[in-house]
Write an enzyme that holds these catalytic residues in place. Structure first.
Site, short mmCIF file in Angstrom:
data_model
loop_
_atom_site.label_atom_id
_atom_site.label_comp_id
_atom_site.label_asym_id
_atom_site.label_seq_id
_atom_site.Cartn_x
_atom_site.Cartn_y
_atom_site.Cartn_z
N ASP A 137 11.13 0.69 6.75
CA ASP A 137 9.63 -0.57 6.44
C ASP A 137 9.89 -1.24 4.95
OD1 ASP A 137 7.68 -1.83 6.51
OD2 ASP A 137 5.88 -1.08 5.52
N LEU A 138 9.49 -1.99 4.89
CA LEU A 138 9.63 -2.38 3.32
C LEU A 138 8.40 -2.23 2.47
CD1 LEU A 138 11.27 -4.29 1.08
CD2 LEU A 138 10.69 -6.17 2.20
N ASP A 139 7.90 -3.07 2.61
CA ASP A 139 6.16 -3.49 2.16
C ASP A 139 5.95 -2.68 1.95
OD1 ASP A 139 6.67 -6.61 1.57
OD2 ASP A 139 5.78 -6.65 3.75
N THR B 212 5.07 -4.42 -2.60
CA THR B 212 4.45 -5.85 -2.61
C THR B 212 3.34 -6.05 -1.31
OG1 THR B 212 5.88 -5.46 -0.98
CG2 THR B 212 6.35 -7.01 -2.16
N LYS C 276 -2.84 -3.93 6.76
CA LYS C 276 -1.09 -3.45 6.35
C LYS C 276 -0.46 -2.97 7.42
CE LYS C 276 -2.38 -0.52 2.54
NZ LYS C 276 -2.72 1.20 2.37
N SER D 65 10.70 -4.74 9.24
CA SER D 65 9.75 -4.87 8.36
C SER D 65 9.27 -5.66 9.04
CB SER D 65 9.44 -4.93 6.93
OG SER D 65 8.84 -6.17 6.46
N ALA D 66 7.73 -6.07 9.25
CA ALA D 66 7.45 -7.12 10.09
C ALA D 66 7.34 -8.50 9.54
CB ALA D 66 5.64 -7.10 10.20
N LYS E 250 4.03 -4.16 14.43
CA LYS E 250 3.39 -3.31 14.85
C LYS E 250 1.61 -3.31 14.79
CE LYS E 250 6.53 -2.23 11.07
NZ LYS E 250 7.10 -2.49 9.97
N GLU F 101 7.13 4.87 6.40
CA GLU F 101 6.20 3.72 6.71
C GLU F 101 5.06 4.42 5.08
OE1 GLU F 101 5.31 1.09 7.65
OE2 GLU F 101 6.66 0.93 9.72
N ASP F 102 4.59 3.15 5.15
CA ASP F 102 2.81 3.40 4.02
C ASP F 102 1.15 3.25 4.91
OD1 ASP F 102 3.51 0.77 4.62
OD2 ASP F 102 1.60 0.41 2.90
C1 BG6 Z 1 4.02 -6.10 6.70
C2 BG6 Z 1 2.74 -6.34 5.77
O1 BG6 Z 1 5.43 -5.46 6.06
O2 BG6 Z 1 4.63 -7.50 6.31
C3 BG6 Z 1 1.97 -7.26 6.64
O3 BG6 Z 1 2.37 -5.41 5.41
C4 BG6 Z 1 2.18 -8.57 6.25
O4 BG6 Z 1 1.03 -7.23 5.61
C5 BG6 Z 1 3.40 -8.69 7.22
O5 BG6 Z 1 1.33 -9.13 6.52
C6 BG6 Z 1 4.01 -10.15 7.90
O6 BG6 Z 1 4.61 -11.19 6.05
P1 BG6 Z 1 5.45 -11.95 5.96
O7 BG6 Z 1 5.90 -12.18 4.71
O8 BG6 Z 1 5.64 -12.12 7.29
O9 BG6 Z 1 3.25 -12.93 6.13
MG MG Z 2 4.62 -1.36 4.73
#
Ligand code: BG6
Ligand code: MG
Length: 226
Positions: A13-15, A21, A49, A120-121, A151, A175-176
């Site tokens: 996962d990234l964020d 972020t 999240k 990452s989403a 997710k 993941e966090d």
């Molecule tokens: C996830 C974050 O990685 O990405 C969420 O944890 C975020 O908080 C989701 O809503 C979607 O991100 P983005 O940048 O496409 O709006």
């Molecule tokens: Mg995350």
């Protein structure tokens, strides 16, 4: 749980795992929630999240009993506004914003020939990888816009393993967020949670901090839990 010796790939996962972020996503949603008159709570913040942009907006509207108050066009406008705020917040990020221990861990994975990919989403993840100068470690990125479900559905982690040409049991996902751990577990991969024990109680392995995530510690945790 899988055997450490069978592990061939790591799906990140990234964020909230590679960089904070997650904090900026939270701030940008908080601002929108205030504008929409929805009370911001820790439970709402934690629940968002890992959740995709439009699903996050729906969760916020639902928390304020406003899920039927807006048209699709209005919702798209709200989500775009949140994203504009988010892009402003991440504007000054550099490689100094990578969480401690992550560069050394990525280097170690590469040195041991593990396969690596990003699940990452976030549609913003390519920009963030550029800012953090981590593109070299992540030539493989799951494109969230090509997925049917976000997710906690396992689809993104299933796709990650496919892109690495590995079986789920050969992969570890990191993941966090609770929604992310649910996605990894649902994909049949080994889950590592980084952060709070209560929030991440479903993770196979948990580390409080990114600096604790080393190959040695992962191997030890997999032996203890086997
Ligand atoms: C996830 C974050 O990685 O990405 C969420 O944890 C975020 O908080 C989701 O809503 C979607 O991100 P983005 O940048 O496409 O709006
Ligand atoms: Mg995350």
């Amino acid at each position: 749980m899988a055997n450490f010796k069978d592990i061939k790939g790591f799906i990140f996962d990234l964020d909230g795992v590679i960089t904070l972020t997650s904090k900026y996503h939270g701030q940008a949603w908080h601002q929108l929630a205030d504008e929409l008159g929805v009370t911001w709570t820790k439970a709402l913040a934690d629940g968002l999240k890992g959740i995709s942009r439009m699903d996050s907006l729906e969760m916020i509207l639902k928390a304020g009993n406003k899920e039927n108050d807006y048209t699709e066009e209005e919702k798209i406008r709200f989500a775009a506004k949140k994203n504009d705020n988010y892009l402003t917040l991440i504007g000054k990020m550099t490689d100094e914003d990578i969480l401690p221990g992550i560069p050394a861990f990525l280097k170690d994975l590469a040195a041991h020939n593990y396969k690596i990919c990003l699940a990452s989403a976030s549609k913003n993840s390519p920009i963030i990888l550029e800012k953090l100068d981590l593109v070299k470690y992540f030539p493989i990125v799951v494109d969230p816009s090509k997925l049917k479900k976000g997710k906690p559905d396992p689809e993104i982690y299933v796709r990650g393993a496919e892109l690495l040409h590995l079986k789920p049991e050969e992969c570890i996902g990191i993941e966090d967020a609770a929604a992310g751990i649910q996605a990894i577990n649902g994909a049949g991969e080994t889950s590592i949670g980084i952060g709070d024990a209560t929030e991440l109680s479903a993770a196979d392995i948990r580390f409080a901090r990114t600096t604790d995530m080393t190959l040695v510690n992962i191997e030890a945790a997999m032996k203890i839990n086997a």
